[in-house]
Scaffold this active site. Structure first.
Site, PDB file in Angstrom:
ATOM      1  N   CYS A 379      74.782  64.511  99.751  1.00 29.48           N
ATOM      2  CA  CYS A 379      75.503  63.729  98.733  1.00 29.48           C
ATOM      3  C   CYS A 379      76.507  62.793  99.418  1.00 29.48           C
ATOM      4  CB  CYS A 379      76.162  64.661  97.720  1.00 29.48           C
ATOM      5  SG  CYS A 379      76.658  63.845  96.186  1.00 29.48           S
ATOM      6  N   HIS A 519      71.373  67.773  96.237  1.00 32.95           N
ATOM      7  CA  HIS A 519      71.984  69.011  96.729  1.00 32.95           C
ATOM      8  C   HIS A 519      70.891  70.071  96.897  1.00 32.95           C
ATOM      9  CE1 HIS A 519      76.319  68.042  96.254  1.00 32.95           C
ATOM     10  NE2 HIS A 519      75.856  67.191  95.354  1.00 32.95           N
ATOM     11  N   GLU A 521      70.805  72.660  98.600  1.00 29.01           N
ATOM     12  CA  GLU A 521      71.326  74.027  98.710  1.00 29.01           C
ATOM     13  C   GLU A 521      71.275  74.775  97.380  1.00 29.01           C
ATOM     14  OE1 GLU A 521      75.038  71.514  97.730  1.00 29.01           O
ATOM     15  OE2 GLU A 521      73.137  71.292  98.822  1.00 29.01           O
TER      16      GLU A 521
END
Length: 547
Positions: A379, A519, A521
């Site tokens: 990001c 993102h 993750e």
């Protein structure tokens, strides 16, 4: 119709209700049941989207674009069930819904009250998706006795009363403090917490007792007697080296058995825990260690980057290596220099908002590029990589972000990163203005990226030319600078399907340097690591000469 498990907490906060809920969900799955987990938060914010990371920790984003509590990340990581917008609600959202209905005249002129209007709204939320799963686990934030939580507890009391007998149970998490002076575990706080629950019409069926010391059988029997639960439903919960030990630890303590007994499900299907045994084997039998620097703005609170920390652990599991993450304050890097990154096998620059600390992030991106250290920009971390390339490779020394200009109230930069005003979401075009409300107005949720064939990121994703990851941002790299940046060596290896929004960048002449606007993750799990984190850790292993 689903069976309901309501998880409450007492004595003190931060005991691990979210982890206990997630572990229980995993154990029920291991016995062949389907589950869904949801969170009821008493705070008056509509959602945590506008809350400071220092205040609330990470904001977890779902595929359908909800900004939620970080506990939903635990739920996903342990069960693999993708969270939805309907799995998280706050008092603020409940009251907002009630007031919107009142303004529309839906209550037909009635006086609006907590009972029945607010409690009915809570019950309606709880019952969403009632017929989809075998078990619905609902965690209530905060601790019993908090004034903000009373409408939720009353709604649960009503909900349990209205359901058929045996359809709902209550699991209560408490603390057994240890007094070193007397060498005793004290049960009285747990007794008082249960008494508080009983005073509002709720009685726990299962007690989970957090303790730093073994709980003697005598104390468990005492708790069972005074709290009116079965002795085998008093479950000890001890500190663990890793949160991923929780399913096996809770199973050994008898949590899943106690829950199924409370529902009178007997005989219960035998659990298959092989998946979790493999997870623990990979954790405990790691073959070496890599050291990763996470250069961020909110490093004083690790929960601000909870999913990144866990995704790194998952990447380590995928490669059978231990990942040691050091949280480097990007402002400290500004003051002391990029030499602080010497010796690390990889560098991550995660997301964030605002200008503070971004010069340190730019220094980290430059260090990784010049020193050929594996780099993963997420990001804002991707945007910093683009700005660094624009300043130092593409001849734009005043390159920056429109976000920083807005903070300063004047134009200081050539905005290679700009405020996103329009994008395509499904079949619709979304439009935003700088003056819009901040809450819920970002580009949120899962979006598709089209990858350049044979690029590094495509290779990481197994040769895929399309991927889907979750986003949370309102500023975007300006694609009009693509040609100038690519001529300088920074490749745009991922774009939105309409070709307007950059989704990934990388250097072809670098061992491993990738920035993504999404993102990744948020979708990583111990048994299904995010490909970018698995690939990043493998690159760090090569940097550390571990492969």
């Amino acid at each position: 119709m689903a069976r309901y498990i309501f998880i409450t907490g007492g004595v003190v906060s931060s005991l691990g209700k979210g982890l206990a809920s997630a572990a229980l969900g995993a154990l029920l799955q291991a016995r062949g049941f389907t589950v869904r987990l949801r969170k009821l938060d008493p705070y008056l914010n509509v959602d945590p989207g506008t809350m400071s990371p220092f205040e609330h920790g990470e904001v977890f984003v779902t595929d359908d674009g909800a900004e939620t509590d970080l506990d939903l990340g635990h739920y996903e990581r342990f069960t693999g069930v993708a969270a939805r917008r309907t799995d998280s609600v706050s008092s603020g959202r409940i009251y907002s819904n009630v007031l919107e209905k009142e303004r529309r005249g839906e209550y037909l002129g009635k006086t609006i009250q907590v009972i029945p209007h607010v409690t009915n709204e809570i019950k309606d939320f709880i019952s969403i998706g009632d017929d989809e799963v075998d078990f619905m686990l609902c965690e209530i934030g905060g601790t019993v006795g908090d004034i903000e939580g009373l409408p939720f507890f009353e709604a649960i009391r009503q909900f349990i009363h209205e359901r058929p007998r045996g359809q709902c149970i209550l699991m209560h998490l408490t603390l057994l403090p240890y007094l070193a002076a007397s060498g005793e575990l004290k049960t009285k706080p747990t007794q008082h917490s249960v008494k508080e629950l009983q005073s509002i019409g709720l009685a726990p069926d299962v007690l989970v007792c957090r303790s730093e010391h073994p709980i003697p059988e005598k104390e468990r029997a005492k708790i069972a007697l005074f709290c009116n639960v079965r002795p085998d439903a008093v479950i000890p919960a001890y500190d663990l080296k890793s949160i991923y030990e929780a399913p096996l630890a809770y199973h050994r303590a008898g949590l899943d058995r106690a829950v199924l007994d409370a529902f009178q499900i007997s005989p219960a299907p035998r659990p298959d825990l092989s998946k979790w045994e493999d997870v623990i084997d990979r954790l405990e039998n790691a073959e070496g260690q890599v050291n990763i620097a996470v250069v961020g703005k909110y490093t004083q609170l690790e929960d601000a980057y909870k999913s990144i920390a866990e995704a790194l652990t998952h990447g380590g599991m995928a490669n059978r290596v231990r990942v040691k993450a050091d949280w480097v304050d990007s402002e400290k890097l500004e003051g002391e220099g990029a030499h602080l990154l010497d010796g690390y096998h990889g560098i991550i620059v995660p997301g964030g908002f605002g200008e503070r600390g971004t010069e340190g992030m730019l220094a980290a991106a430059k260090y990784a590029r010049e020193k050929k250290v594996p780099y993963l920009g997420i990001c804002l971390g991707m945007q910093m990589a683009v700005i660094e390339a624009a300043r130092n490779l593409a001849g734009m020394p005043d390159a920056g972000s429109e976000e920083f200009d807005h903070e300063a109230g004047k134009t200081r930069f050539t905005p290679v990163v700009y405020h996103l005003k329009e994008w395509v979401q499904g079949n619709y075009t979304v439009q935003r203005k700088v003056t819009d409300d901040k809450g819920g107005t970002m580009r949120l949720g899962a979006y598709t990226a089209v990858l350049t064939p044979e690029s590094r990121i495509s290779e990481v994703y197994g040769g895929a030319v399309q991927i889907e990851d979750r986003h949370r941002h309102r500023y975007e790299v300006d694609a009009t600078y693509r040609d100038a940046l690519e001529q300088a060596g920074l490749c745009f290896s991922g774009m939105s399907p309409d070709g307007k929004l950059p989704e990934a960048v990388e250097y072809a002449d670098h061992p491993w340097f990738i920035g993504v606007q999404s993102h990744p993750e948020l979708k990583s799990k111990p048994f299904a690591p995010a490909p970018l984190f698995a690939g990043f850790v493998r690159a760090a292993m090569q940097e550390g000469r571990l492969v």
